[in-house]
Design a protein around this motif. Sequence first.
Motif, short mmCIF file in Angstrom:
data_model
loop_
_atom_site.label_atom_id
_atom_site.label_comp_id
_atom_site.label_asym_id
_atom_site.label_seq_id
_atom_site.Cartn_x
_atom_site.Cartn_y
_atom_site.Cartn_z
N LYS A 10 1.04 -1.21 -0.10
CA LYS A 10 -0.02 0.07 -0.04
C LYS A 10 0.84 1.33 0.12
O LYS A 10 1.76 1.58 0.71
CB LYS A 10 -1.01 0.15 1.25
CG LYS A 10 -1.88 -1.21 1.13
CD LYS A 10 -2.73 -1.06 2.51
CE LYS A 10 -3.97 -2.26 2.53
NZ LYS A 10 -4.86 -2.14 3.38
N GLY A 39 -4.61 2.66 -4.28
CA GLY A 39 -3.34 2.92 -3.65
C GLY A 39 -2.33 1.66 -3.51
O GLY A 39 -1.33 1.59 -2.81
N LEU A 40 -2.81 0.47 -3.92
CA LEU A 40 -1.81 -0.77 -4.15
C LEU A 40 -0.81 -0.53 -5.22
O LEU A 40 -0.96 -0.38 -6.47
CB LEU A 40 -2.54 -1.86 -4.17
CG LEU A 40 -3.59 -2.31 -3.06
CD1 LEU A 40 -4.25 -3.33 -3.38
CD2 LEU A 40 -2.77 -2.42 -1.93
N SER A 70 1.10 -1.66 5.64
CA SER A 70 1.91 -1.44 4.11
C SER A 70 2.02 -2.55 3.33
O SER A 70 1.88 -2.40 2.27
CB SER A 70 3.19 -0.78 4.38
OG SER A 70 3.28 0.59 5.14
N PHE A 72 0.56 -5.78 1.84
CA PHE A 72 -0.90 -6.11 1.43
C PHE A 72 -0.86 -7.77 1.14
O PHE A 72 -1.53 -8.51 1.93
CB PHE A 72 -1.42 -5.50 0.10
CG PHE A 72 -2.92 -5.96 -0.31
CD1 PHE A 72 -3.98 -5.53 0.84
CD2 PHE A 72 -3.24 -6.66 -1.22
CE1 PHE A 72 -5.39 -5.93 0.41
CE2 PHE A 72 -4.59 -7.00 -1.77
CZ PHE A 72 -5.59 -6.65 -0.72
#
Length: 201
Positions: A10, A39-40, A70, A72
């Motif tokens: 992220k 946002g990834l 942060s 994922f």
Amino acid sequence: MDALGMIETKGMLAAIEASDVMLKTAEVTIVSQEKVGGGLVATLVAGDVAAVKTSVDAASTAVKRLSTESLFVTDVIPRPDKMLKNIIFDDKIESENSTKEQALDDSKPVVDNKVSVVERQIVKEATTPDSKSIGKINENHLMTVIADNTAAEKYLNGFKINDLRSLVRSQPGLAADKKNFYQLSKENIIKELIKYYRSKK
């Protein structure tokens, strides 16, 4: 590629941290980095199985240190199917080709304002139809700049790692075991190419 490692983070800061750690931890090559959305950012690396696993684990730990939210997801695929290359590289090659075409046309605004006059000249020389070329790399031009280490490095750095590997495959005397070149970083492949073409001069 022997293995494909993936880490989805992220935010761009976490993606840069992950990329840095993966490259420093093991002999891997970043093959793709994509903004997935929301946002990834997905970063993909290739190399031998052990190197990819080590680099992804190290990056995962480093990203968690930045923030527990942060990281994922991560994954490592040993011996990925050849068809995966079409998924990974097609969009990238298409977008890079359109950027190079735009850079060649001085009447159009250049999307990436970091494209210098020297890089435009490299693209023009590399795509000249009358010259002997392997993929997009102009061998005649390479032989003219090979004596100047900086010029040769700058010229070869203008190409993707896959273009450099294609050039390696086209030269029977370049490497006894060309498979090793898939494990080398772009910088090391360029050094080997310069050494080889100097020996031909």
